[in-house]
Design an enzyme around this catalytic site. Structure first.
Site, PDB file in Angstrom:
ATOM      1  N   MET A  30       0.799  -1.033  -0.102  1.00  0.00           N
ATOM      2  CA  MET A  30      -0.066  -0.005   0.045  1.00  0.00           C
ATOM      3  C   MET A  30       0.957   1.241  -0.005  1.00  0.00           C
ATOM      4  O   MET A  30       0.330   2.408   0.192  1.00  0.00           O
ATOM      5  CB  MET A  30      -0.877  -0.039   1.310  1.00  0.00           C
ATOM      6  CG  MET A  30      -1.805  -1.383   1.108  1.00  0.00           C
ATOM      7  SD  MET A  30      -3.591  -0.995   1.867  1.00  0.00           S
ATOM      8  CE  MET A  30      -2.780  -0.675   3.598  1.00  0.00           C
ATOM      9  N   GLY A  31       2.096   0.998  -0.156  1.00  0.00           N
ATOM     10  CA  GLY A  31       3.054   2.231  -0.379  1.00  0.00           C
ATOM     11  C   GLY A  31       3.438   2.793   0.748  1.00  0.00           C
ATOM     12  O   GLY A  31       3.386   2.169   1.959  1.00  0.00           O
ATOM     13  N   HIS A  37       9.048  -3.287   3.450  1.00  0.00           N
ATOM     14  CA  HIS A  37       8.885  -3.531   1.893  1.00  0.00           C
ATOM     15  C   HIS A  37       9.897  -3.835   1.063  1.00  0.00           C
ATOM     16  O   HIS A  37       9.978  -4.726   0.246  1.00  0.00           O
ATOM     17  CB  HIS A  37       8.321  -2.395   1.647  1.00  0.00           C
ATOM     18  CG  HIS A  37       6.736  -1.688   2.151  1.00  0.00           C
ATOM     19  ND1 HIS A  37       6.792  -0.811   2.895  1.00  0.00           N
ATOM     20  CD2 HIS A  37       5.507  -2.345   2.320  1.00  0.00           C
ATOM     21  CE1 HIS A  37       5.463  -0.420   3.426  1.00  0.00           C
ATOM     22  NE2 HIS A  37       5.005  -1.698   2.994  1.00  0.00           N
ATOM     23  N   ASP A 150       2.267  -9.106   9.143  1.00  0.00           N
ATOM     24  CA  ASP A 150       1.033  -9.179   9.006  1.00  0.00           C
ATOM     25  C   ASP A 150       0.602 -10.650   8.866  1.00  0.00           C
ATOM     26  O   ASP A 150       0.163 -11.476   7.916  1.00  0.00           O
ATOM     27  CB  ASP A 150       0.367  -8.559   7.702  1.00  0.00           C
ATOM     28  CG  ASP A 150       0.609  -7.221   7.846  1.00  0.00           C
ATOM     29  OD1 ASP A 150      -0.260  -6.485   8.261  1.00  0.00           O
ATOM     30  OD2 ASP A 150       1.775  -6.764   7.149  1.00  0.00           O
ATOM     31  N   GLN A 153      -2.659 -12.067   7.715  1.00  0.00           N
ATOM     32  CA  GLN A 153      -2.927 -11.795   6.351  1.00  0.00           C
ATOM     33  C   GLN A 153      -2.254 -12.903   5.689  1.00  0.00           C
ATOM     34  O   GLN A 153      -2.794 -13.388   4.644  1.00  0.00           O
ATOM     35  CB  GLN A 153      -2.121 -10.475   5.970  1.00  0.00           C
ATOM     36  CG  GLN A 153      -2.239 -10.211   4.544  1.00  0.00           C
ATOM     37  CD  GLN A 153      -1.676  -8.585   4.403  1.00  0.00           C
ATOM     38  OE1 GLN A 153      -2.571  -7.953   4.306  1.00  0.00           O
ATOM     39  NE2 GLN A 153      -0.657  -8.468   3.781  1.00  0.00           N
ATOM     40  N   ARG A 187       2.402   2.908   9.034  1.00  0.00           N
ATOM     41  CA  ARG A 187       1.553   3.770   9.882  1.00  0.00           C
ATOM     42  C   ARG A 187       2.370   4.438  11.308  1.00  0.00           C
ATOM     43  O   ARG A 187       2.086   5.345  12.010  1.00  0.00           O
ATOM     44  CB  ARG A 187       0.603   2.966  10.815  1.00  0.00           C
ATOM     45  CG  ARG A 187      -0.534   2.643   9.934  1.00  0.00           C
ATOM     46  CD  ARG A 187      -1.849   1.991  10.679  1.00  0.00           C
ATOM     47  NE  ARG A 187      -2.839   1.864   9.829  1.00  0.00           N
ATOM     48  CZ  ARG A 187      -3.281   0.787   9.022  1.00  0.00           C
ATOM     49  NH1 ARG A 187      -2.466  -0.146   9.062  1.00  0.00           N
ATOM     50  NH2 ARG A 187      -4.436   0.792   8.434  1.00  0.00           N
TER      51      ARG A 187
HETATM   52  P1  AMP Z   1       1.396  -2.959   3.415  1.00  0.00           P
HETATM   53  O1  AMP Z   1       1.982  -1.886   2.625  1.00  0.00           O
HETATM   54  O2  AMP Z   1       1.467  -2.458   5.130  1.00  0.00           O
HETATM   55  O3  AMP Z   1      -0.142  -3.544   2.846  1.00  0.00           O
HETATM   56  O4  AMP Z   1       2.595  -4.234   3.585  1.00  0.00           O
HETATM   57  C1  AMP Z   1       2.942  -4.830   2.069  1.00  0.00           C
HETATM   58  C2  AMP Z   1       3.837  -6.056   2.479  1.00  0.00           C
HETATM   59  O5  AMP Z   1       4.904  -5.468   3.135  1.00  0.00           O
HETATM   60  C3  AMP Z   1       2.900  -6.951   3.448  1.00  0.00           C
HETATM   61  O6  AMP Z   1       3.187  -8.172   2.783  1.00  0.00           O
HETATM   62  C4  AMP Z   1       3.561  -6.803   4.674  1.00  0.00           C
HETATM   63  O7  AMP Z   1       3.326  -7.937   5.580  1.00  0.00           O
HETATM   64  C5  AMP Z   1       4.911  -6.376   4.516  1.00  0.00           C
HETATM   65  N1  AMP Z   1       5.556  -5.577   5.675  1.00  0.00           N
HETATM   66  C6  AMP Z   1       4.814  -4.402   6.159  1.00  0.00           C
HETATM   67  N2  AMP Z   1       5.894  -4.136   7.266  1.00  0.00           N
HETATM   68  C7  AMP Z   1       6.903  -5.137   7.227  1.00  0.00           C
HETATM   69  C8  AMP Z   1       7.966  -5.114   8.107  1.00  0.00           C
HETATM   70  N3  AMP Z   1       8.130  -4.710   9.142  1.00  0.00           N
HETATM   71  N4  AMP Z   1       8.927  -6.469   7.851  1.00  0.00           N
HETATM   72  C9  AMP Z   1       8.359  -7.129   6.719  1.00  0.00           C
HETATM   73  N5  AMP Z   1       7.266  -7.122   5.888  1.00  0.00           N
HETATM   74  C10 AMP Z   1       6.586  -6.051   6.269  1.00  0.00           C
END
Ligand code: AMP
Length: 280
Positions: A30-31, A37, A150, A153, A187
């Site tokens: 989600m950027g 990421h 997540d 998820q 966040r």
């Molecule tokens: P999001 O942009 O929050 O939807 O996350 C996109 C992807 O990045 C998802 O697969 C998340 O689980 C992963 N992600 C987000 N934060 C982390 C983190 N701190 N460590 C590893 N993967 C992450």
């Protein structure tokens, strides 16, 4: 790096790659990209010949419109970071492209969506499963990478991929943390300096729980009590859940036998934070 904004555009590009014998690795996001990421993008470069990253803040998975509205966004910075890494394609479709006017289909992954975040965010995992299935049909990847941050998820996506016979390898990567232990999250940018400090209690609680297990004090009740004690030290933290569950089914466990997931969600001010650790 190619930037693609349409469903037809990405489908055509992916088809060409497949016809050329290339394997496609996909990272949906989600950027407002951070090192968590970027670790997925680097891992994707090891998984496939070409890498697609999507940035789409999916309205269907937000159960509060204020959370959607305040979700941090910085397209220009994201583009720069992905370009630097050597990403092949950035897929950035507008919402009208993903959800055209008469859209009416949803994917419900039943049991594994119910506890933890599912219990507090009605419709969230329906939104996640639906958009990920749509993105899979757009990108047609051979593998897709997700972060263990997540955890639920990942469980939902793995279940969906099995149940609906998506021919895609799901790769789950470890949580990337700040030096002081806070799990990276888009966040986090919304935390004030004081809230940022307070947020450290979450990773501290996970570590406390692991220490309890290591010292053999491992009834589920005593671990949860220790976790609540750590989280409860600051009035600015509101616990949404702290739960011990089976890492595959996500069903709550009464007793620890084998690896157990400790999953936590808290509110610090108006920012919701989640974190987890598989206790060994
Ligand atoms: P999001 O942009 O929050 O939807 O996350 C996109 C992807 O990045 C998802 O697969 C998340 O689980 C992963 N992600 C987000 N934060 C982390 C983190 N701190 N460590 C590893 N993967 C992450």
């Amino acid at each position: 790096m190619k930037i693609i904004q349409t469903v037809k555009g990405i489908q055509r590009w992916s088809e060409e790659q497949r016809l050329a014998g290339k394997t496609i690795a996909f990272v949906p996001t989600m950027g407002f990209l951070h090192e968590g990421h970027l670790s997925l993008v680097r891992a994707a470069q090891q998984c496939g010949d070409v890498v697609v990253v999507s940035i789409f803040v999916n309205p269907m998975q937000f159960n509060q419109s204020s959370d959607f509205d305040t979700y941090p966004r910085d397209g220009a910075q994201d583009e720069r970071l992905l370009e630097e890494l050597g990403t092949d394609v950035l897929l950035m479709p507008p919402a009208s492209e993903v959800y055209p006017q008469d859209f009416q289909t949803g994917i419900e992954v039943e049991k594994v969506s119910l506890p933890l975040c599912g219990a507090f965010r009605p419709g969230h995992f329906r939104g996640v499963a639906t958009v990920v299935a749509k993105l899979f049909n757009m990108v047609k990847p051979h593998s897709a990478l997700f972060g263990e941050k997540d955890f639920q998820q990942c469980a939902v996506i793995k279940r969906m991929v099995q149940d609906l016979n998506f021919d895609i390898d799901i790769v789950v990567m470890p949580i990337i943390r700040e030096a002081d232990g806070l799990a990276m999250s888009s966040r986090n940018a919304r935390l004030s300096p004081a809230e940022r400090e307070v947020s450290l209690c979450v990773s501290r609680a996970l570590n406390t729980a692991q220490a309890c297990v290591a010292s053999q004090q491992c009834t589920a009740a005593s671990i949860l009590q220790a976790v609540q004690d750590v989280l409860g030290q600051n009035a600015a933290v509101r616990i949404e859940y702290a739960s011990l569950c089976h890492p595959d089914t996500l069903e709550e466990v009464e007793e620890m036998s084998g690896p157990t997931l400790l999953a936590i969600a808290v509110w610090v001010g108006d920012v919701r934070l989640i974190d987890n650790r598989v206790l060994q």
